[in-house]
Every structure is written in C-alpha cells, then in structure tokens.
Design an enzyme around this catalytic site. Sequence first.
Site, PDB file in Angstrom:
ATOM      1  N   ASP A 102       0.803  -1.125  -0.012  1.00 55.99           N
ATOM      2  CA  ASP A 102       0.150  -0.109  -0.255  1.00 55.99           C
ATOM      3  C   ASP A 102       0.768   1.371   0.094  1.00 55.99           C
ATOM      4  O   ASP A 102       0.416   2.337   0.259  1.00 55.99           O
ATOM      5  CB  ASP A 102      -0.956   0.110   1.153  1.00 55.99           C
ATOM      6  CG  ASP A 102      -2.160  -1.026   0.898  1.00 55.99           C
ATOM      7  OD1 ASP A 102      -2.472  -1.196  -0.190  1.00 55.99           O
ATOM      8  OD2 ASP A 102      -2.547  -1.581   1.834  1.00 55.99           O
ATOM      9  N   ASP A 118      -6.976  -4.470  -4.405  1.00 54.14           N
ATOM     10  CA  ASP A 118      -6.768  -3.155  -4.111  1.00 54.14           C
ATOM     11  C   ASP A 118      -5.530  -2.788  -4.846  1.00 54.14           C
ATOM     12  O   ASP A 118      -5.327  -1.534  -4.933  1.00 54.14           O
ATOM     13  CB  ASP A 118      -6.456  -2.918  -2.585  1.00 54.14           C
ATOM     14  CG  ASP A 118      -7.673  -4.062  -1.834  1.00 54.14           C
ATOM     15  OD1 ASP A 118      -7.840  -4.735  -2.228  1.00 54.14           O
ATOM     16  OD2 ASP A 118      -7.778  -3.559  -0.601  1.00 54.14           O
TER      17      ASP A 118
END
Length: 385
Positions: free
Chosen positions: A106, A167
């Site tokens: 991320d 994601d």
Amino acid sequence: MSTLDRKTVWVNEVIDKIIAKMDWVSDKSHNKIPYTTIDGEHDDRSAHNPTHSVDDGICWWTNGFWGGMMWQLYHATGNPKYKDIAEKSELKLDACFQEFDGLHHDVGFMWLPTSVANYKLTQNADSRRRAMHAANLLAGRYNPAGEFIRAWNDIEGEDTRGWAIIDCMLNIPLLYWAAEETGDPRYCHIAMKHANTTMNAFIRHDGSVNHIVEFDPLVGGVLQTYGGQGYGEGSSWTRGQSWALYGFVMSYNWTKKEEYLHTAKRVAHYFIANIPENGIIPVDFRQPVEPALEDSTAAAIAACGLIEIAKVVGSYEKGLYLDAAMKLLQVLDRSRTDWTASCDCILQNGSAAYHAKSHHQSIIYGDYFFMEAIFKLKGTDLYIW
Ligand code: GLY
C-alpha cells in the site's frame, strides 16, 4: 433550468460545502493523520512507535489520504494552509521507511497522494526522492514466478508469500509514475505484469471480482481464492469492485492498452447492474439481505472510476458511466454526508470489511474519494492515480 445546469449548480453547491467544512476541520486536525472519528472527533494514526501494530501506527495503509485531501484542497483553493498541513503529514511518513517491517504494497496509497502530489505541484526534490523510494519498495514486492505483486507481510505467522489483492490496482500507478519520471521501463513492466495477472486471476467472467488470490510463490499458478474483506469465498466485496474498476481505467490511461479499458468497463457494468434501487451500496453485492450493511466508501471510489471511464469512451457511451457516477454521488450527498460541526468527517456509513467488529463509521478514504469525485465533476481535481 436544463439538466446540465442543474448538475452544475449541484456540483458547485457540494464544493462550497466541502470547502466550508474542511476550513474548520483542517484547523482542528492540522497535527493529526486521521483514519476515522471517535465520538465525532478525528483519531490520529501519526504516532511513530515501532511497537505499535501496523494497524494503528504511522505505517497504516490509509495514512496518505489526509495529505491527499489537503493537496486537493490546496489545488482547488490556493489556500497555503492546506499545503502546510500536507507537507507536515508527508514528513511524518518518513518514519515508515525506518520502520520497514511495517511496509506493504500500500505504499502507492501512501505516497501517491502525498509525495507525488507535492512533487507535481511544487517540484519538491525531497518529495520526488520519497516517491521513488516507495516505488522501489513496491517493485521489490514483485514475484516473477507468479507475475504478481505480493500484498502483505506474514500476518501472525500466516504464510502470505503468495497473496495478492485486488486493491493493488490502485497502488501500481506509483510504478507507472516512476517509469514516466525516470524513463526506466522496468517499473511499467512490473505494473503491467501485475495488471495482466489480475485480469486473468481476479476478474470473473461476469465482471465481479475476487478480493484475495493466493499464488504458488515458488512456481506461480493460482492456489486458492479468498473472500477477504467481503462476505465470503465467491462473494463480491463492493470496495474490491471499486478498486478494480478505478484501477483498470487508470492502467488504461497510463498504458493505452485496450484490454484494461475493456476490463474496467466489464467491472463497471457489473457494478452498475447491482446498484440497488435506493442507490446505497452494500459492503458486498452478494451479502444476505439482513443485516443491511453498507459501505459509502465503495460508492465514492466507484464514482471516481466511472467518471474516468466516461472521459475516455465515445460520446454514445459517456452517459451510462456519468449518470451512474452522479446517482452514486447524489445519494451520498443527500443521505450519507454530515456537513455539521458534530463530526470531523464528511462521509458517513463506511465499512472497512463485512466481518469487521463495527460498521457504518466515517473512514478517511471515504472523504478523500468523495472529494476527488466532486472535483473531477467540476474538472478541478488534482490527478493523483
Ligand atoms: N485496501 C484495503 C481496503 O480497501 O480496505
């Protein structure tokens, strides 16, 4: 008034509300990096404490969104206070580079809305260095055997070497950016390999999406899929659909590979077909009717992706995507926003995951993507992904 005029008036009204609310919220929370609210007040994930779990400390994956909101507001208003707050939050993220164990895929969510945004707007050389460092960390997570980017580090002894999650489609724009910035195509190759693997292993024929796919980390090939933050195996976690929808149109924008746009459209068609009559997006499109769990963040992220698709398709098609985005955003504005002083966040009723302990809370990326979507409609967004 024509429909177009009504839409313009509505967008301008929402922008006025965003700017009025963020003026006092930013004064109040200028020293924080919020994730959610507790009794209406922003919490703070900015403490640098290596003993913190990755969930509550400086390496928490959402810690770029506050800075991103500040850059969007600076871009829209020119008010230097937003730039100051954004710069302060970007500096705090430097602790993550030391606390390396806490870092994960991320890094795109963390450094695109902070350092890349800063570099784009101010040409700050330190911001460019940070963003390049983050891009190298992301590239370093690539597994050539399975042609995927590894998502997380091992969780409480669980072997996650082969795990990739949908994601990541919104993390890989950091690699496209790094390729463009340096002229070194390695970053783009890795991003495209990951996107290709995602097309084949995550996107189902009907346009619904798996959240987690486990690959064999030694020789490649799919071992298993997991429901992840959705209802269960084979279900359809709505925020995952949104990451796919928005992520694939961004991969198309960077590479012009038509298959990415077709994939974004396929996921979008599935998403649009599943929007309930009342426009409220559930946590999972395949969850039981009760409890009626919802996730406003999925709606805001999907709206951003739908607007991007509308920009690149032919004139006959635009309306489908723009109308769906408008419906999602108008429902949010009408029924899932709080413009008062009783809550530091704007968007209400976000849900981190179907099986989370609590639901229907404010989550910072809900505010970020709602704001980004509205600025996109006005044509004044800062292009982040
Ligand atoms: N990227 C994790 C989530 O969407 O919750």
